[in-house]
Scaffold this active site. Structure first.
Site, PDB file in Angstrom:
ATOM      1  N   GLU A 188       0.862  -1.193   0.000  1.00 30.81           N
ATOM      2  CA  GLU A 188       0.000   0.000   0.000  1.00 30.81           C
ATOM      3  C   GLU A 188       0.893   1.236   0.000  1.00 30.81           C
ATOM      4  OE1 GLU A 188      -3.398  -0.268   2.497  1.00 30.81           O
ATOM      5  OE2 GLU A 188      -3.869   1.857   2.342  1.00 30.81           O
ATOM      6  N   ASN A 231      -3.180  -1.596   7.768  1.00 31.74           N
ATOM      7  CA  ASN A 231      -4.484  -2.150   7.369  1.00 31.74           C
ATOM      8  C   ASN A 231      -4.255  -3.657   7.386  1.00 31.74           C
ATOM      9  OD1 ASN A 231      -5.676   0.353   7.033  1.00 31.74           O
ATOM     10  ND2 ASN A 231      -5.031   0.510   4.899  1.00 31.74           N
ATOM     11  N   GLU A 312     -10.334   4.610   9.274  1.00 31.67           N
ATOM     12  CA  GLU A 312     -10.537   4.231   7.876  1.00 31.67           C
ATOM     13  C   GLU A 312     -11.064   2.798   7.746  1.00 31.67           C
ATOM     14  OE1 GLU A 312      -6.724   5.180   5.991  1.00 31.67           O
ATOM     15  OE2 GLU A 312      -7.419   7.230   5.688  1.00 31.67           O
ATOM     16  N   LYS A 381       1.199  10.921  13.398  1.00 35.50           N
ATOM     17  CA  LYS A 381       1.783  11.406  12.135  1.00 35.50           C
ATOM     18  C   LYS A 381       2.319  12.819  12.326  1.00 35.50           C
ATOM     19  CE  LYS A 381      -0.879   8.598   8.901  1.00 35.50           C
ATOM     20  NZ  LYS A 381      -1.648   8.530   7.652  1.00 35.50           N
ATOM     21  N   ASP A 386      -2.427  14.362   6.687  1.00 30.09           N
ATOM     22  CA  ASP A 386      -1.902  13.101   6.171  1.00 30.09           C
ATOM     23  C   ASP A 386      -0.678  13.297   5.278  1.00 30.09           C
ATOM     24  OD1 ASP A 386      -1.744  10.414   5.822  1.00 30.09           O
ATOM     25  OD2 ASP A 386      -3.456  10.228   4.468  1.00 30.09           O
ATOM     26  N   GLU A 414       3.736   9.047  -0.982  1.00 29.52           N
ATOM     27  CA  GLU A 414       2.331   8.944  -1.383  1.00 29.52           C
ATOM     28  C   GLU A 414       1.794  10.252  -1.962  1.00 29.52           C
ATOM     29  OE1 GLU A 414      -0.235   7.740   1.839  1.00 29.52           O
ATOM     30  OE2 GLU A 414      -2.055   8.162   0.690  1.00 29.52           O
ATOM     31  N   HIS A 542      -3.856  18.499   0.393  1.00 31.45           N
ATOM     32  CA  HIS A 542      -4.770  17.423   0.014  1.00 31.45           C
ATOM     33  C   HIS A 542      -5.601  17.745  -1.224  1.00 31.45           C
ATOM     34  CE1 HIS A 542      -6.430  13.538   0.647  1.00 31.45           C
ATOM     35  NE2 HIS A 542      -6.015  13.451   1.900  1.00 31.45           N
ATOM     36  N   TRP A 564     -12.650  13.283   2.085  1.00 23.24           N
ATOM     37  CA  TRP A 564     -11.815  12.651   1.063  1.00 23.24           C
ATOM     38  C   TRP A 564     -11.778  13.495  -0.217  1.00 23.24           C
ATOM     39  CZ3 TRP A 564     -13.316   6.713   1.679  1.00 23.24           C
ATOM     40  CH2 TRP A 564     -12.606   6.204   2.781  1.00 23.24           C
TER      41      TRP A 564
HETATM   42  C1  GCV Z   1      -2.337   2.410   5.362  1.00 22.19           C
HETATM   43  C2  GCV Z   1      -3.651   7.387   4.318  1.00 22.19           C
HETATM   44  C3  GCV Z   1      -3.260   6.481   3.192  1.00 22.19           C
HETATM   45  C4  GCV Z   1      -3.678   5.053   3.472  1.00 22.19           C
HETATM   46  C5  GCV Z   1      -3.049   4.621   4.812  1.00 22.19           C
HETATM   47  C6  GCV Z   1      -3.515   5.581   5.882  1.00 22.19           C
HETATM   48  C7  GCV Z   1      -2.896   5.267   7.226  1.00 22.19           C
HETATM   49  O1  GCV Z   1      -5.027   7.527   4.389  1.00 22.19           O
HETATM   50  O2  GCV Z   1      -3.832   6.943   2.013  1.00 22.19           O
HETATM   51  O3  GCV Z   1      -3.240   4.246   2.430  1.00 22.19           O
HETATM   52  O4  GCV Z   1      -3.393   3.310   5.124  1.00 22.19           O
HETATM   53  O5  GCV Z   1      -3.154   6.890   5.531  1.00 22.19           O
HETATM   54  O6  GCV Z   1      -1.913   5.905   7.546  1.00 22.19           O
HETATM   55  O7  GCV Z   1      -3.398   4.416   7.923  1.00 22.19           O
END
Ligand code: GCV
Length: 721
Positions: A188, A231, A312, A381, A386, A414, A542, A564
């Site tokens: 991911e 995840n 999420e 974080k 994000d 990302e 974002h 989103w």
């Molecule tokens: C692993 C963001 C990313 C997701 C990630 C999430 C997280 O939303 O797009 O891919 O999931 O962060 O940090 O849990």
């Protein structure tokens, strides 16, 4: 005209294979190139100072450090260094941990040992029986290994070793990579191929890559790895997979790297046959205790669990009316008898909360301060949304004094151009670490929260979401290796300067030639601001296309979860642009210390780099440089594009210092980056222009495509999704 004889073809092919292999090897070897030293003064100094190695101890780790020393010294000095069994001559490198040193040598470094913790090391020129020697030591074997890598780095940088007196020790206890790797080997948000972990062939087949991965991490002081995606998949906790995890742990152990796993909160139901995963249910708590026992039986130094809960769509304690503290503490109790930790993530936001997404983690977690068990560390974080190209630091830092907080950085890009854009991330990391939270007065920087010094926390840590995959060069972009390297160096010492790290990395990876170092380092240092400029200047955030996050998508407004959609974040309208998080808006500024709240609330004092993060600002608002917001924003987008062009110009002049393959790779990648920087500029400006109703200012190139065209672009197979 060149004429190739028929039977010379295989030879020619062989030549290509060999030269390809050598070049590809460079890509693979990361910062451990150990190039032959071309500076004759330095190489004769090293040859005079290094006449042999005496390695003490016979652990697996000691074999690794001896191999590494031989490999590095032989390659850099161009001759074979002698390994001796005892100390007879002078100018020998003595390597060994404290317990195996003679009492005479121990005495010589007694006061140095007092300066270091268990993972720290000493590199010191000493006199033993009137003979000059060089000692590399530490309290544990792995600390000696760190010392060896540090010493080799010193040589890679061509620094004098005539009179060394170095003590160094990590400032954090958990220095860890988070792999968002799935069991099917997709990653991911991974842009460097598939997962390194070949679950199908494990445990029997040990890929050399596992060893090389551990070696690279140890060389920069990383001491932990979470193998699986947050995840999470509960299967990783079944016996079938645990024996594979055990095999990896066995490879990593001598390199000082502990293995951790992600724990799917619903595992007791999915693989345990229970009806519930309620953390207050005795059977559930017992299931986790038994699971922990089973894991530690196989992996006695297992690090613990990383958990993404009620975020999420992931299951968590709230599914049962319980809170994060109850969930985390239940798991903490299961691993506590074995010395394990729980890294509980604070990355939460809910579609049912109409309030500002940026406020939600603080609102939910701050009241839990002091309520977690001692072996829980909350992983936060760097920013409240994000991993954007720029975010103000997360308001939780400094706001939970009774709870250890660890930093989560994202090394994989990302939101920063995947592995095609050259962006030197330690610059971003340093900006966050240096930020002042003011929570205990001026100077209460984020770094002091992270190293535990602000609030005397015992466990400390920094996590980096890995950018590693099975691409030949590990990270997709040769310069993305610098982000892995820099992350490790900052995790070891979060006070290090990102420019110093870039310097080290360039010398160890490419060349010591100042004509190369200076411009390329400069390019790296500016690259982070460049990406901010061409993607999200002045506090925008974002506005990437949704889902895959590839390219611009400020127009996206049709997703079910409001937060989103990029329109949620930029809020552009006829009156202006930006998210009002000041006291006249969502009041997110109140989550910061009063000094910062005041600073951010006021349009005049809010740093312009964060302007549209905190304020909705009129298109005609005058920026500090006298430009209107619209013109200033457009010029920033153009500046970002220009900066990438400058990066290309810089790189094009480096051909003679770099091997062909890496030179060409970076050149091609910069071409993509340039094209995409223009795409970002044009798409965003055309879109925002609909609201500002203004012409592009002088100096900004006219878009060559229409907004409709940009909106029509689709990327069904964008990687990492
Ligand atoms: C692993 C963001 C990313 C997701 C990630 C999430 C997280 O939303 O797009 O891919 O999931 O962060 O940090 O849990």
């Amino acid at each position: 005209m060149t004429c190739i004889k028929k039977n010379s073809l295989p030879l020619l092919a062989l030549f290509f294979v060999i030269s390809w292999t050598a070049s590809a090897q460079k890509d693979y070897n990361l910062w451990l190139q150990y190039n032959k030293i071309s500076n004759t003064q330095i190489s004769s100094e090293y040859n005079a100072e290094i006449k042999g190695i005496v390695s003490l101890g016979n652990s697996e780790t000691s074999k690794i450090w001896l191999n590494e020393l031989e490999l590095g010294l032989n390659a850099m000095l161009g001759n074979k260094v002698v390994v001796k069994s005892k100390l007879e001559d002078d100018n020998v490198i003595i390597v060994g941990s404290k317990s195996v040193l003679t009492s005479e040598i121990q005495k010589l470094v007694e006061s140095d040992f007092e300066k270091i913790n268990d993972e720290g090391f000493i590199i010191k020129s000493i006199l033993v029986k009137n003979k000059k020697q060089l000692l590399i030591t530490g309290k544990k074997d792995v600390s000696v290994l760190y010392g060896v890598y540090s010493f080799l780095r010193w040589l890679q940088m061509n620094k004098s070793i005539k009179n060394l007196n170095i003590t160094d020790a990590p400032k954090t206890t958990i220095r860890i990579l988070n792999h968002w790797d799935n069991l099917d080997r997709t990653v991911e948000r991974g842009y460097a191929g598939f997962s390194l972990w070949n679950w199908q062939k494990l445990p029997e087949f040990i890929d050399q890559r596992y060893v090389d991965y551990a070696r690279a991490n140890a060389s920069i002081g990383i001491n932990g790895t979470v193998l699986t995606n947050v995840n999470a998949n509960a299967l990783i906790l079944t016996p079938q997979y645990l024996e594979k995890v055990e095999a990896l742990a066995n490879v990593f152990r001598p390199y000082g790297i502990k293995v951790y796993l992600t724990a799917r909160f619903s595992s007791p139901i999915e693989i345990g046959g229970l009806k519930t995963a309620d953390p207050n249910d005795a059977a559930v708590a017992n299931w986790w205790k038994e699971k922990a026992k089973e894991i530690y039986k196989k992996i006695p130094d297992f690090g613990g669990f990383l958990v993404k809960a009620n975020s999420e769509g992931q299951p968590g304690p709230q599914n049962y009316g319980r809170d994060h503290v109850e969930g985390a503490n239940m798991l903490a109790d299961a691993v506590a008898p074995f010395g394990g930790v729980i890294m509980w993530r604070a990355f939460v936001y809910s579609e049912h909360d109409a309030n500002d997404r940026a406020k939600q983690a603080y609102t939910e977690f701050q009241p839990y301060d002091g309520k977690f068990r001692d072996n829980v560390i909350v992983q936060v974080k760097n920013g409240a949304i994000d991993f954007q190209p720029r975010e103000p630091f997360h308001p939780l830092f400094g706001a939970m004094p009774k709870t250890p907080l660890m930093m989560e950085f994202q090394i994989t890009q990302e939101y920063l151009g995947f592995s095609t854009h050259l962006v030197y991330l330690p610059r971003l990391f340093q900006e966050v670490l240096d930020a002042d939270t003011f929570q205990k007065g001026k100077g209460s920087t984020v770094v002091k929260v992270i190293d535990g010094s602000l609030n005397a926390n015992k466990i400390t840590g920094i996590a980096g979401v890995s950018n590693i995959g099975n691409d030949l060069n590990w990270t997709g972009h040769p310069f993305a290796q610098a982000n892995w390297y820099g992350f490790g160096r900052l995790a070891w010492n979060p006070y290090l300067d990102s420019e110093v790290i870039a310097d080290e990395w360039l010398r160890a990876t490419f060349s010591n030639d100042e004509n190369f170092i200076k411009p390329v380092k400069d390019m790296m240092m500016k690259s982070r601001e460049a990406v901010v400029n061409y993607m999200t200047p002045l506090g925008l955030h974002h506005i990437m296309d949704t889902g895959h996050h590839y390219g611009p998508g400020p127009w996206v407004s049709n997703l079910t979860r409001p937060e989103w959609n990029p329109v949620y974040y930029h809020k552009a309208d006829k009156n202006g642009i930006g998210f009002d998080r000041s006291k006249t808006g969502t009041n997110a500024t109140a989550q910061y210390a009063p000094e910062l709240q005041k600073l951010f609330d006021n349009l005049d004092t809010c740093p312009e780099k964060d302007l549209l993060w905190f304020h909705h600002v009129a298109w005609d608002y005058k920026l500090k440089n006298g430009q209107t917001l619209w013109n200033g924003m457009a010029l920033k987008y153009q500046e970002g594009v220009n900066q990438v062009k400058e990066m290309q110009d810089t790189w094009n002049k480096t051909e003679k210092y770099v091997d062909k393959e890496r030179f060409k790779e970076v050149q091609m990648l910069l071409e993509i980056q340039y094209k995409e920087a223009k795409w970002w500029r044009d798409a965003c400006l055309l879109y925002f222009q609909q609201f500002s109703g203004k012409e592009l200012p002088k100096g900004v190139e006219k878009p060559t495509q229409t907004l409709k065209y940009f909106e029509s672009l689709k990327f069904p197979f964008a990687p990492g999704n």
